[in-house]
Scaffold this active site. Structure first.
Site, PDB file in Angstrom:
ATOM      1  N   HIS A  17       0.841  -1.189   0.000  1.00  0.00           N
ATOM      2  CA  HIS A  17       0.000   0.000   0.000  1.00  0.00           C
ATOM      3  C   HIS A  17       0.877   1.241   0.000  1.00  0.00           C
ATOM      4  CE1 HIS A  17      -3.415   2.580   0.914  1.00  0.00           C
ATOM      5  NE2 HIS A  17      -2.631   3.198   1.772  1.00  0.00           N
ATOM      6  N   ASP A  32     -15.046   2.400   8.107  1.00  0.00           N
ATOM      7  CA  ASP A  32     -14.003   3.381   7.771  1.00  0.00           C
ATOM      8  C   ASP A  32     -14.525   4.375   6.740  1.00  0.00           C
ATOM      9  OD1 ASP A  32     -11.287   4.516   7.454  1.00  0.00           O
ATOM     10  OD2 ASP A  32     -11.541   3.685   5.455  1.00  0.00           O
ATOM     11  N   ARG A  83     -14.835  12.515   9.217  1.00  0.00           N
ATOM     12  CA  ARG A  83     -13.571  13.181   9.571  1.00  0.00           C
ATOM     13  C   ARG A  83     -13.262  14.303   8.598  1.00  0.00           C
ATOM     14  NH1 ARG A  83      -9.684   8.546   9.032  1.00  0.00           N
ATOM     15  NH2 ARG A  83      -8.101  10.113   9.411  1.00  0.00           N
ATOM     16  N   SER A 115      -7.446   3.625   9.817  1.00  0.00           N
ATOM     17  CA  SER A 115      -8.219   3.683   8.574  1.00  0.00           C
ATOM     18  C   SER A 115      -7.513   2.885   7.470  1.00  0.00           C
ATOM     19  CB  SER A 115      -8.373   5.164   8.177  1.00  0.00           C
ATOM     20  OG  SER A 115      -8.770   5.296   6.855  1.00  0.00           O
ATOM     21  N   LYS A 151      -8.499  -1.357   6.019  1.00  0.00           N
ATOM     22  CA  LYS A 151      -8.762  -1.774   4.639  1.00  0.00           C
ATOM     23  C   LYS A 151      -7.773  -2.854   4.199  1.00  0.00           C
ATOM     24  CE  LYS A 151      -8.931   2.587   3.813  1.00  0.00           C
ATOM     25  NZ  LYS A 151      -9.137   4.009   3.606  1.00  0.00           N
TER      26      LYS A 151
HETATM   27  N1  URA Z   1      -6.012   7.461   3.640  1.00  0.00           N
HETATM   28  C1  URA Z   1      -6.878   6.638   4.269  1.00  0.00           C
HETATM   29  O1  URA Z   1      -7.239   5.579   3.746  1.00  0.00           O
HETATM   30  N2  URA Z   1      -7.335   6.991   5.476  1.00  0.00           N
HETATM   31  C2  URA Z   1      -6.965   8.134   6.094  1.00  0.00           C
HETATM   32  O2  URA Z   1      -7.416   8.397   7.201  1.00  0.00           O
HETATM   33  C3  URA Z   1      -6.077   8.988   5.432  1.00  0.00           C
HETATM   34  C4  URA Z   1      -5.611   8.609   4.195  1.00  0.00           C
END
Ligand code: URA
Length: 439
Positions: free
Chosen positions: A82, A161, A168, A183, A187
């Site tokens: 990632h 999320d 957020r 977050s 994922k």
């Molecule tokens: N990317 C994400 O997936 N989550 C965040 O909180 C910030 C950047």
């Protein structure tokens, strides 16, 4: 349990239990907890933080809010990669076939881009016919048969999320390290990999501009991985100037293909070898990163990674001629050269300005609904530290519509600083974080 008590507890800097965190995530996801209470808790977290244990519990609760991809039908250790996002970051396009050619199965779920950093799925979809909407069975079967597949991530993974991130975004609580770490990792864990390699970008073109903040994020994510039993390594890498030369979807695909052919830009190749060798190490295919680098460099040179990319393109319905004939890719109607008005050394190519120019030309999405133009973008002719003569080309814009061309041009001019001082750019890789240790 009452949401009021959780807010009060966190406001008073006390630790929430796993049960309290689960109560919050479940209640917020199913609509029982209103936005105003969730916002208050997020703001309390923003100011008071979360312990490593709370951050791991929050991550796990968000994973549990949706489906978990089951990759158990694929033999071997599955490693995911990632990137926190950067300008010209086409690393995944190179890494997926490269590590698959080394024998590591890659079941990659990727996102679309928002803002000036494009997503892997957008880039791949610039290859005519390439499909990223495989169903679960076809996805797993392709990884088993071919060695790798790349599909668009669905909203079924970590839906909590998705909902929290949107909240957020409008409550000024995005830039909290435990919230960002949980977050991202929720994922990744939901995607089903056994091990995770993270590329945490820092610099002007990254959302973690400050290197110390990027290190802290890397450490928080590695610790979440450790607690979730996923071997996790994070590289903190430079995003002051774009990666490689090309910025824009089809332009980046062409550069990735050159890289798979063994003719890639030095920084892109270096990052792919650094990340890829960590993938090989976590997958147990090599004993150390030096061995991994050597293996991957060999696969690039002998064309095995390019052959693997061809198999992936064919399996996903893409036009395979793209590998030998770049005219298969969408091309912009015109090109405009950006000329240097001064001679000297390139001191800076501000990645955020280049990304902004590419977005103005149509390569990125300003809102989730925006349509992208796969053909447009920017190709740099110089990198930071290089010598440039007055009148030489700094960059070439690939343009379809002309309305926003003046603003894009302006953005490119403001990205470059050229003066007489010889200049050495920042190192590409600042640090490797694994098991809470920086190297
Ligand atoms: N990317 C994400 O997936 N989550 C965040 O909180 C910030 C950047």
């Amino acid at each position: 349990m009452r949401m009021y008590d959780l807010i009060l507890k966190k406001r008073n800097r006390l630790e929430l239990t796993a049960e309290e965190i689960n109560f919050f995530i479940k209640g917020y996801t199913n609509g029982e907890i209103p936005d105003y209470q969730a916002s208050a808790l997020l703001m309390a977290v923003y100011f008071c933080g979360l312990s490593a244990r709370e951050t791991a519990d929050l991550t796990e609760a968000m994973v549990d809010s949706g489906e978990r991809a089951d990759l158990s039908a694929i033999p071997g250790i599955k490693v995911d990669k990632h990137s926190t996002g950067g300008v010209g970051d086409k690393t995944t396009l190179v890494l997926v076939p490269l590590v698959a050619a080394a024998g590591v199965p890659v079941a990659k779920m990727s996102g679309r881009g928002l803002g000036h950093t494009g997503g892997t799925v957008d880039k791949l979809e610039s290859i005519p016919g390439f499909r990223t909407d495989l169903d679960k069975t076809a996805f797993i079967e392709q990884v088993r048969q071919v060695g790798a597949a790349v599909v668009a991530q669905t909203g079924h993974l970590a839906p909590a999320d998705k909902k929290l991130y949107a909240l957020r975004d409008v409550t000024a609580t995005v830039d909290s390290i435990p919230l960002i770490a949980s977050s991202i990792m929720s994922k990744k864990i939901a995607c089903g990999a056994d091990a995770i390699v993270l590329d945490v970008k820092t610099g002007g073109g990254a959302f973690m501009r400050d290197p110390d903040q990027a290190f802290a994020l890397a450490e928080a994510m590695v610790e979440i991985g450790r607690r979730a039993d996923r071997r996790t390594v994070a590289l903190v890498t430079d995003m002051n100037q774009p990666l490689g030369y090309a910025v824009g979807n089809a332009l980046e695909v062409a550069e990735a293909i050159d890289t798979l052919r063994g003719r890639g830009p030095a920084d892109l190749v270096e990052l792919c070898l650094a990340l890829g060798s960590q993938v090989l190490l976590l997958a147990g295919v090599v004993q150390g990163v030096a061995e991994g680098r050597e293996k991957l460099a060999g696969l690039l040179q002998e064309g095995a990674a390019l052959d693997m990319f061809e198999k992936i393109i064919v399996a996903q319905g893409g036009e395979q001629r793209v590998l030998y004939d770049s005219s298969v890719l969408p091309a912009a109607a015109c090109r405009e050269e950006i000329i240097s008005s001064a001679g000297g050394y390139v001191q800076a190519i501000r990645a955020e300005k280049i990304g902004q120019a590419a977005m103005l030309l149509g390569a990125g999405r300003e809102t989730k609904e925006s349509l992208i133009d796969p053909a447009v973008g920017v190709v740099l002719r110089k990198k930071a530290g290089e010598r440039v003569e007055r009148g030489e080309v700094l960059a070439v814009l690939h343009v379809n519509g002309r309305e926003r061309l003046p603003a894009a041009r302006e953005s490119i001019f403001s990205a470059f600083t050229v003066n007489d001082e010889p200049f050495s750019p920042a190192p590409l890789i600042y640090s490797v974080v694994s098991r809470q240790k920086r190297a």
